[in-house]
Design a protein around this motif. Structure first.
Motif, PDB file in Angstrom:
ATOM      1  N   ASP A   1       4.028  19.604  36.222  1.00  8.00           N
ATOM      2  CA  ASP A   1       2.839  20.444  36.367  1.00  8.00           C
ATOM      3  C   ASP A   1       3.225  21.884  36.671  1.00  8.00           C
ATOM      4  N   GLN A   2       2.347  22.803  36.318  1.00  7.53           N
ATOM      5  CA  GLN A   2       2.622  24.221  36.505  1.00  7.53           C
ATOM      6  C   GLN A   2       1.358  24.919  36.981  1.00  7.53           C
ATOM      7  N   PRO A   3       1.509  26.100  37.615  1.00 11.20           N
ATOM      8  CA  PRO A   3       0.326  26.877  38.014  1.00 11.20           C
ATOM      9  C   PRO A   3      -0.452  27.337  36.792  1.00 11.20           C
ATOM     10  N   LYS A   4      -1.757  27.520  36.962  1.00 14.85           N
ATOM     11  CA  LYS A   4      -2.610  27.985  35.868  1.00 14.85           C
ATOM     12  C   LYS A   4      -3.598  29.013  36.394  1.00 14.85           C
ATOM     13  N   LEU A   5      -3.814  30.060  35.605  1.00 18.86           N
ATOM     14  CA  LEU A   5      -4.872  31.010  35.919  1.00 18.86           C
ATOM     15  C   LEU A   5      -6.215  30.309  35.764  1.00 18.86           C
ATOM     16  N   ILE A   6      -7.115  30.485  36.712  1.00 11.60           N
ATOM     17  CA  ILE A   6      -8.445  29.909  36.586  1.00 11.60           C
ATOM     18  C   ILE A   6      -9.219  30.664  35.516  1.00 11.60           C
ATOM     19  N   SER A   7      -9.027  31.974  35.441  1.00 11.78           N
ATOM     20  CA  SER A   7      -9.559  32.776  34.342  1.00 11.78           C
ATOM     21  C   SER A   7      -8.552  33.878  34.057  1.00 11.78           C
ATOM     22  N   ASN A   8      -8.273  34.140  32.779  1.00 10.56           N
ATOM     23  CA  ASN A   8      -7.328  35.221  32.487  1.00 10.56           C
ATOM     24  C   ASN A   8      -8.027  36.562  32.320  1.00 10.56           C
ATOM     25  N   LEU A   9      -9.345  36.591  32.540  1.00 13.80           N
ATOM     26  CA  LEU A   9     -10.096  37.841  32.513  1.00 13.80           C
ATOM     27  C   LEU A   9     -10.416  38.232  33.947  1.00 13.80           C
ATOM     28  N   SER A  19      -2.534  25.973  41.737  1.00 10.50           N
ATOM     29  CA  SER A  19      -1.106  25.663  41.781  1.00 10.50           C
ATOM     30  C   SER A  19      -0.877  24.237  42.293  1.00 10.50           C
ATOM     31  N   PRO A  20      -0.014  23.469  41.606  1.00  5.96           N
ATOM     32  CA  PRO A  20       0.284  22.115  42.059  1.00  5.96           C
ATOM     33  C   PRO A  20       1.315  22.068  43.182  1.00  5.96           C
ATOM     34  N   GLY A  21       1.850  23.209  43.595  1.00  5.45           N
ATOM     35  CA  GLY A  21       2.865  23.233  44.645  1.00  5.45           C
ATOM     36  C   GLY A  21       3.259  24.659  44.962  1.00  5.45           C
ATOM     37  N   VAL A  22       4.439  24.815  45.562  1.00  7.51           N
ATOM     38  CA  VAL A  22       4.935  26.143  45.938  1.00  7.51           C
ATOM     39  C   VAL A  22       5.686  26.746  44.746  1.00  7.51           C
ATOM     40  N   PHE A  23       5.231  27.913  44.296  1.00  8.10           N
ATOM     41  CA  PHE A  23       5.847  28.645  43.185  1.00  8.10           C
ATOM     42  C   PHE A  23       5.913  30.117  43.555  1.00  8.10           C
ATOM     43  N   GLU A  24       6.865  30.831  42.977  1.00  9.99           N
ATOM     44  CA  GLU A  24       6.902  32.280  43.071  1.00  9.99           C
ATOM     45  C   GLU A  24       6.091  32.839  41.904  1.00  9.99           C
ATOM     46  N   TYR A  25       5.493  34.011  42.098  1.00  8.38           N
ATOM     47  CA  TYR A  25       4.802  34.652  40.977  1.00  8.38           C
ATOM     48  C   TYR A  25       5.142  36.132  40.959  1.00  8.38           C
ATOM     49  N   LEU A  40       2.951  31.308  45.723  1.00  9.21           N
ATOM     50  CA  LEU A  40       1.755  30.472  45.657  1.00  9.21           C
ATOM     51  C   LEU A  40       1.961  29.241  46.518  1.00  9.21           C
ATOM     52  N   GLN A  41       0.890  28.766  47.131  1.00  7.52           N
ATOM     53  CA  GLN A  41       0.895  27.496  47.844  1.00  7.52           C
ATOM     54  C   GLN A  41       0.122  26.483  47.012  1.00  7.52           C
ATOM     55  N   SER A  42       0.220  25.221  47.377  1.00  2.00           N
ATOM     56  CA  SER A  42      -0.507  24.174  46.665  1.00  2.00           C
ATOM     57  C   SER A  42      -2.009  24.390  46.814  1.00  2.00           C
ATOM     58  N   GLY A  43      -2.750  24.235  45.708  1.00  2.00           N
ATOM     59  CA  GLY A  43      -4.198  24.397  45.736  1.00  2.00           C
ATOM     60  C   GLY A  43      -4.623  25.673  45.030  1.00  2.00           C
ATOM     61  N   ILE A  44      -5.797  26.189  45.413  1.00  2.00           N
ATOM     62  CA  ILE A  44      -6.339  27.410  44.818  1.00  2.00           C
ATOM     63  C   ILE A  44      -5.826  28.614  45.603  1.00  2.00           C
ATOM     64  N   ASN A  45      -5.209  29.549  44.913  1.00  2.00           N
ATOM     65  CA  ASN A  45      -4.676  30.763  45.518  1.00  2.00           C
ATOM     66  C   ASN A  45      -5.477  31.958  45.011  1.00  2.00           C
ATOM     67  N   THR A  46      -5.802  32.883  45.913  1.00  2.00           N
ATOM     68  CA  THR A  46      -6.512  34.104  45.553  1.00  2.00           C
ATOM     69  C   THR A  46      -5.569  35.280  45.771  1.00  2.00           C
ATOM     70  N   LEU A  47      -5.218  35.968  44.700  1.00  4.56           N
ATOM     71  CA  LEU A  47      -4.281  37.088  44.746  1.00  4.56           C
ATOM     72  C   LEU A  47      -5.055  38.385  44.582  1.00  4.56           C
ATOM     73  N   THR A  62       7.466  30.984  38.649  1.00  3.11           N
ATOM     74  CA  THR A  62       8.809  30.413  38.619  1.00  3.11           C
ATOM     75  C   THR A  62       8.982  29.409  39.749  1.00  3.11           C
ATOM     76  N   LYS A  63       9.808  28.408  39.471  1.00  3.61           N
ATOM     77  CA  LYS A  63      10.223  27.423  40.480  1.00  3.61           C
ATOM     78  C   LYS A  63      11.595  26.943  40.055  1.00  3.61           C
ATOM     79  N   GLY A  64      12.605  27.324  40.822  1.00  2.00           N
ATOM     80  CA  GLY A  64      13.972  27.002  40.416  1.00  2.00           C
ATOM     81  C   GLY A  64      14.294  27.708  39.115  1.00  2.00           C
ATOM     82  N   THR A  65      14.738  26.949  38.111  1.00  2.00           N
ATOM     83  CA  THR A  65      15.060  27.554  36.822  1.00  2.00           C
ATOM     84  C   THR A  65      13.888  27.494  35.842  1.00  2.00           C
ATOM     85  N   ALA A  66      12.812  26.807  36.217  1.00  2.00           N
ATOM     86  CA  ALA A  66      11.641  26.700  35.335  1.00  2.00           C
ATOM     87  C   ALA A  66      10.776  27.948  35.483  1.00  2.00           C
TER      88      ALA A  66
END
Length: 75
Positions: A1-9, A19-25, A40-47, A62-66
């Motif tokens: 699984d990977q993070p996804k924008l809820i809306s790209n607009l 986000s399904p987990g901890v990721f860098e953005y 990012l933390q797991s769940g809905i993140n507001t940036l 990013t997460k590790g090499t992915a």
């Protein structure tokens, strides 16, 4: 699984990411300059998108090499 924008607009001052987990953005302009970065933390993140100029940007997760990249548009 990977993070996804809820809306790209982006019409307001925030970017919502599911986000399904901890990721860098990092948010880039089309010249490759990093404009925002964080974690990012797991769940809905507001940036905050307050400093982004109108137009197209890229967000890379990013997460590790992915890594995954999505386009977003600030109106």
């Amino acid at each position: 699984d990977q993070p996804k924008l809820i809306s790209n607009l982006i019409t307001g001052s925030t970017i919502s990411v599911s986000s399904p987990g901890v990721f860098e953005y990092a948010v880039y302009d089309l010249n490759g300059r990093i404009l925002l970065r964080g974690q990012l933390q797991s769940g809905i993140n507001t940036l905050s998108s307050g400093s982004l100029q109108p137009g197209m940007h890229l967000i890379r997760f990013t997460k590790g090499t992915a890594q995954w990249t999505e386009k977003l548009i600030r109106q």
